[in-house]
Design a protein around this motif. Structure first.
Motif, short mmCIF file in Angstrom:
data_model
loop_
_atom_site.label_atom_id
_atom_site.label_comp_id
_atom_site.label_asym_id
_atom_site.label_seq_id
_atom_site.Cartn_x
_atom_site.Cartn_y
_atom_site.Cartn_z
N PHE A 13 -3.19 -6.02 1.46
CA PHE A 13 -3.26 -4.53 1.72
C PHE A 13 -4.40 -3.91 1.22
O PHE A 13 -4.73 -4.35 -0.04
CB PHE A 13 -1.86 -4.02 2.00
CG PHE A 13 -1.18 -4.27 2.99
CD1 PHE A 13 -0.72 -3.46 4.23
CD2 PHE A 13 -0.54 -5.94 3.11
CE1 PHE A 13 0.18 -3.78 5.22
CE2 PHE A 13 0.12 -6.31 4.22
CZ PHE A 13 0.62 -5.33 5.21
N ASP A 14 -4.35 -2.57 0.97
CA ASP A 14 -5.09 -1.80 0.31
C ASP A 14 -4.55 -1.61 -1.12
O ASP A 14 -3.88 -1.06 -1.41
CB ASP A 14 -5.24 -0.18 0.96
CG ASP A 14 -5.83 0.59 0.06
OD1 ASP A 14 -6.76 0.19 -0.90
OD2 ASP A 14 -6.14 1.79 0.42
N THR A 47 4.72 7.22 -3.53
CA THR A 47 3.43 6.89 -3.37
C THR A 47 2.86 8.08 -2.85
O THR A 47 3.47 9.30 -2.61
CB THR A 47 3.43 5.59 -2.04
OG1 THR A 47 3.59 6.15 -1.04
CG2 THR A 47 4.27 4.57 -2.57
N ASP A 102 0.85 -1.14 -0.03
CA ASP A 102 -0.03 0.15 0.15
C ASP A 102 1.04 1.20 0.13
O ASP A 102 2.09 0.98 -0.19
CB ASP A 102 -1.02 0.04 1.01
CG ASP A 102 -0.52 -0.10 2.53
OD1 ASP A 102 0.85 0.46 2.71
OD2 ASP A 102 -1.01 -0.23 3.32
N SER A 103 0.45 2.53 0.13
CA SER A 103 1.18 3.49 -0.01
C SER A 103 2.24 3.77 1.31
O SER A 103 3.18 4.60 1.19
CB SER A 103 0.19 4.84 0.16
OG SER A 103 -0.36 5.03 1.11
#
Length: 131
Positions: free
Chosen positions: A53-54, A72, A25-26
């Protein structure tokens, strides 16, 4: 790109080694260093059980003469080409994690060592293979 939602960047080194950064994710990145250049998983991760994860984020990769920069929404990852080293900064440009200037990744026989910059109050726990 790999599995659904996975974003990967792979770097090849002069000695044939490869390093993969998989952005979960970020804010979360999985590092995979392959001294032989082949990403063969011999066991399940001991550090992260759930790797879902997202998936709703993007990465942007830029290259210039001396380094790569990966952005990100929350991180800036700088990968220096020579000597090879990685630095991760948060959105306020504070160093979150950084490799040492010399010999950041060392392989001797079956052991691989990575050397990171640590502040006086910082420590790493449980990031090795189960023995």
């Amino acid at each position: 790109f790999g599995k659904k939602g996975a974003k990967k960047v792979i770097f090849g080194c002069e000695g044939g080694e490869k390093l993969m950064l998989e952005f979960l994710d970020s804010k979360n990145i999985k590092f995979w260093y392959a001294p032989t250049g082949k990403f063969n998983r011999n066991n399940e991760s001991f550090a992260v059980i759930n790797e879902d994860f997202d998936p709703n984020f993007n990465i942007n990769v830029e290259e210039n003469a001396s380094n790569y920069e990966i952005f990100t929404g929350d991180l800036r990852v700088m990968v220096q080409k020579k000597p090879f080293k990685i630095q991760i900064f948060d959105r306020y440009q504070r160093l979150v994690l950084g490799d040492l200037d010399a010999e950041a990744y060392v392989t001797e026989g079956t052991k691989t060592e990575t050397r990171k910059v640590l502040r006086e109050e910082e420590q790493f726990f449980g990031l090795g293979e189960k023995t």
